[in-house]
Write a protein that holds these residues in place. Sequence first.
Motif, PDB file in Angstrom:
ATOM      1  N   LEU A  97      -1.946   0.117  23.802  1.00  0.00           N
ATOM      2  CA  LEU A  97      -1.737   1.446  24.375  1.00  0.00           C
ATOM      3  C   LEU A  97      -3.010   1.936  25.046  1.00  0.00           C
ATOM      4  O   LEU A  97      -4.112   1.517  24.704  1.00  0.00           O
ATOM      5  N   GLY A  98      -2.846   2.879  25.967  1.00  0.00           N
ATOM      6  CA  GLY A  98      -3.997   3.409  26.671  1.00  0.00           C
ATOM      7  C   GLY A  98      -4.807   4.371  25.834  1.00  0.00           C
ATOM      8  O   GLY A  98      -6.033   4.403  25.926  1.00  0.00           O
ATOM      9  N   SER A  99      -4.133   5.177  24.991  1.00  0.00           N
ATOM     10  CA  SER A  99      -4.827   6.140  24.134  1.00  0.00           C
ATOM     11  C   SER A  99      -3.929   6.457  22.948  1.00  0.00           C
ATOM     12  O   SER A  99      -2.744   6.095  22.916  1.00  0.00           O
ATOM     13  N   ASP A 100      -4.491   7.172  21.972  1.00  0.00           N
ATOM     14  CA  ASP A 100      -3.696   7.490  20.791  1.00  0.00           C
ATOM     15  C   ASP A 100      -2.591   8.497  21.087  1.00  0.00           C
ATOM     16  O   ASP A 100      -1.669   8.663  20.289  1.00  0.00           O
ATOM     17  N   SER A 101      -2.656   9.175  22.224  1.00  0.00           N
ATOM     18  CA  SER A 101      -1.570  10.085  22.592  1.00  0.00           C
ATOM     19  C   SER A 101      -0.301   9.337  22.996  1.00  0.00           C
ATOM     20  O   SER A 101       0.752   9.952  23.172  1.00  0.00           O
ATOM     21  N   ASP A 102      -0.398   8.001  23.129  1.00  0.00           N
ATOM     22  CA  ASP A 102       0.761   7.190  23.511  1.00  0.00           C
ATOM     23  C   ASP A 102       1.522   6.636  22.307  1.00  0.00           C
ATOM     24  O   ASP A 102       2.508   5.918  22.489  1.00  0.00           O
ATOM     25  N   PHE A 103       1.079   6.942  21.097  1.00  0.00           N
ATOM     26  CA  PHE A 103       1.758   6.415  19.913  1.00  0.00           C
ATOM     27  C   PHE A 103       3.244   6.782  19.905  1.00  0.00           C
ATOM     28  O   PHE A 103       4.108   5.942  19.639  1.00  0.00           O
ATOM     29  N   LEU A 104       3.547   8.038  20.189  1.00  0.00           N
ATOM     30  CA  LEU A 104       4.924   8.511  20.125  1.00  0.00           C
ATOM     31  C   LEU A 104       5.804   7.780  21.125  1.00  0.00           C
ATOM     32  O   LEU A 104       6.923   7.363  20.814  1.00  0.00           O
ATOM     33  N   GLN A 105       5.281   7.620  22.335  1.00  0.00           N
ATOM     34  CA  GLN A 105       6.056   6.913  23.354  1.00  0.00           C
ATOM     35  C   GLN A 105       6.283   5.454  22.987  1.00  0.00           C
ATOM     36  O   GLN A 105       7.284   4.859  23.399  1.00  0.00           O
ATOM     37  N   ALA A 106       5.384   4.888  22.196  1.00  0.00           N
ATOM     38  CA  ALA A 106       5.515   3.490  21.796  1.00  0.00           C
ATOM     39  C   ALA A 106       6.427   3.324  20.585  1.00  0.00           C
ATOM     40  O   ALA A 106       6.606   2.199  20.111  1.00  0.00           O
ATOM     41  N   GLY A 124      -4.702  12.043   8.623  1.00  0.00           N
ATOM     42  CA  GLY A 124      -3.403  12.695   8.732  1.00  0.00           C
ATOM     43  C   GLY A 124      -3.441  13.932   9.603  1.00  0.00           C
ATOM     44  O   GLY A 124      -2.520  14.183  10.381  1.00  0.00           O
ATOM     45  N   ALA A 125      -4.511  14.733   9.499  1.00  0.00           N
ATOM     46  CA  ALA A 125      -4.614  15.953  10.307  1.00  0.00           C
ATOM     47  C   ALA A 125      -4.650  15.616  11.790  1.00  0.00           C
ATOM     48  O   ALA A 125      -4.052  16.313  12.612  1.00  0.00           O
ATOM     49  N   HIS A 126      -5.349  14.527  12.146  1.00  0.00           N
ATOM     50  CA  HIS A 126      -5.411  14.152  13.559  1.00  0.00           C
ATOM     51  C   HIS A 126      -4.058  13.634  14.045  1.00  0.00           C
ATOM     52  O   HIS A 126      -3.639  13.941  15.165  1.00  0.00           O
ATOM     53  N   LEU A 127      -3.353  12.882  13.201  1.00  0.00           N
ATOM     54  CA  LEU A 127      -2.031  12.397  13.611  1.00  0.00           C
ATOM     55  C   LEU A 127      -1.062  13.554  13.821  1.00  0.00           C
ATOM     56  O   LEU A 127      -0.215  13.512  14.723  1.00  0.00           O
ATOM     57  N   VAL A 128      -1.162  14.582  12.990  1.00  0.00           N
ATOM     58  CA  VAL A 128      -0.308  15.759  13.176  1.00  0.00           C
ATOM     59  C   VAL A 128      -0.564  16.396  14.535  1.00  0.00           C
ATOM     60  O   VAL A 128       0.365  16.842  15.218  1.00  0.00           O
ATOM     61  N   SER A 129      -1.825  16.440  14.967  1.00  0.00           N
ATOM     62  CA  SER A 129      -2.144  17.012  16.275  1.00  0.00           C
ATOM     63  C   SER A 129      -1.569  16.188  17.416  1.00  0.00           C
ATOM     64  O   SER A 129      -1.384  16.691  18.520  1.00  0.00           O
ATOM     65  N   LEU A 130      -1.243  14.911  17.136  1.00  0.00           N
ATOM     66  CA  LEU A 130      -0.613  14.039  18.132  1.00  0.00           C
ATOM     67  C   LEU A 130       0.902  14.082  18.038  1.00  0.00           C
ATOM     68  O   LEU A 130       1.592  13.291  18.687  1.00  0.00           O
ATOM     69  N   LYS A 131       1.446  15.024  17.213  1.00  0.00           N
ATOM     70  CA  LYS A 131       2.884  15.188  16.993  1.00  0.00           C
ATOM     71  C   LYS A 131       3.500  14.006  16.260  1.00  0.00           C
ATOM     72  O   LYS A 131       4.701  13.741  16.389  1.00  0.00           O
TER      73      LYS A 131
END
Length: 630
Positions: free
Chosen positions: A209-218, A234-241
């Motif tokens: 992936l290009g960045s951690d903001s792409d986790f959801l799309q993947a 966990g707090a950072h993952l929550v910020s990424l939805k």
Amino acid sequence: MRSGWYNNLSLIFGVKIRHNWFLLCFICILALVALLSSSSTSNREFDSLVPPRLPNVYTNYRKLKEQSVIDYFDLRFLTSVTNSRLKELPLCWKERENYVPCYNVSANLEIELKDGEEFDRHCELLRNEEKCLVRPPKEYKIPLRWPAGRDVIWSGNVKITKDQFLSSGSMTKRMMLLEENQIAFHNDDGLIFDGVKDYTRQLAESIGLGSDSDFLQAGVQNVLDIGCGFGSFGAHLVSLKLLPVCIAAYEVTGSQVQLALERGLPAMLGNFISRQLPYPSLSFDMVHCAQCGIDWDGKDGMFIIEVDRLLRPGGYFVLTSPVIRPQGSLLAIKKGNMLTPVEDFTQRICWSLLDQQDETFIWQKTADGHCYTTRSQGLPLCQDEHESQSYYGPLVKCISGTHSKRWMPLRNRCNGSQLTLEELEVHGKYYSIYAGVQHGEFYEEREIWKSSLRNYWSLITPLIFSDHPKRPGDEDPLPPYNMVRNVMDMNAYYGGFNAALVDGKKSAWVMNVVPVGTRNTLPLILDQGFAGVLHDWCEPFPTYPRSYDMLHASGLFSFLSLEKCSMMDLFLEMDRILRPEGWVILSDNVGAIEMARMHATQIRWEARVIDPQNGSDERILVCQKPFLRK
């Protein structure tokens, strides 16, 4: 003669008098029931407040069971109102401020549990104890609202002392800052090496992936974080939805789970030393372990098999652990082309090692179910009974899920966490067969809870308990969107209440509990991207005291009355896991709600019964737990 005639006449009249007296008492009881019901009715109509009554085809046997529930509660209520007023329960002694049932190391050692099992959950050893209310610590304060409460918590709310903090090393001091009575968390530079953001970016790049903001799309949405540390990951993952659920073993002091919950992050006690976790197979898109303390090459690979059971096809296992280990252990440095035990085992179960950077290893589970039959020497496929076993069943040495209708690779979730109509149509065959869920009732539940949420939200205000004749109305401002953060739905059905909170943009996450013995809809809940767990409500819930801001349950007490659970024990457990000034919303038939109201009074909750006034026998019980110190 006269004496005998007189005695007979007196006997006859005495019987009549006693008969009339009992009849009069019975009429008075019925009048009291009617008075209590009418006096507790709200002055406004909550037309859409009734919990979902989903269409079902009931057999005569089921109708008899439902009627027996109603008769049971009616009998219990009539019996109780004739007794003297129930006494309020006392507060527990100070040593039980952080009491967690089912985790008694000394009792476990007495029966010779070892190899880590002495720290496991053993509710079967739970002894009858004094019924009392777990009090908060003297320094306890109401947590800050989200999102401020994510980064700053009151140090008196968690069981970690200043001395423990100061002796925990430089890594902890970089993660947390202790100032007077507060603990501040540094999410930007707190985890592992270069910070949590760099760490998650590294994970994203390792899986292409290009960045951690792409986790959801993947397709990565549900993450199981084993050993949650101080919650920074966990707090950072929550910020990424994303939705991370942290599990960790019970700890007497400095609990990771307690810290995560205090920060408003999903967490619960759990480990798999000897038993499976209470989740069905194929539940998580990623399993993460950062120095979680598990000996992954122990027990002939059974810990890895449990991770394989939990992972969806195509899911990821992330392991971050120091490379330098004694020779022969999990991440021992290779000699030549020899494989470590874990690398060898992961190849046998068709995992691919995607990347290894410093101390981080990332594997991907195969999406090809046929691979197991060709490469897993000595590891058979589980039979159906093993695949369905997910409530603290024993660890098994077989591959699960390959025959499941849920064997589907990770799918794109760019439209959000909830299933769209198109996705449900595509996978509708699975839901219809496995969980018995029809499309109509699934969407009916969603719509009912969506329309009910505004009315529910208006109830979480002290005005509902005031002596003022006015009740919350449409012209009154609703509580803020972040009024509650940690929410538990104790009888989650299909997750409709959770979906309504998401649609209503409330800043709350929900622990959706599917009671053991009901229809297992947990796979459907997890596939929507929600948190959920199986649980037997005749037992305590695996969490620390003061974990939740709100407890919600619809129809739970009618079900539990057939399970022979102790209602008082259940209310004591609800009080234990509810934060001071927290809210409880219960809906059920009138008999169950009246019984619940009496139990709520015993444990000192403010309680009010609301009649939706729609002609049904449904009632709503709204409670608030007071802040009791002594």
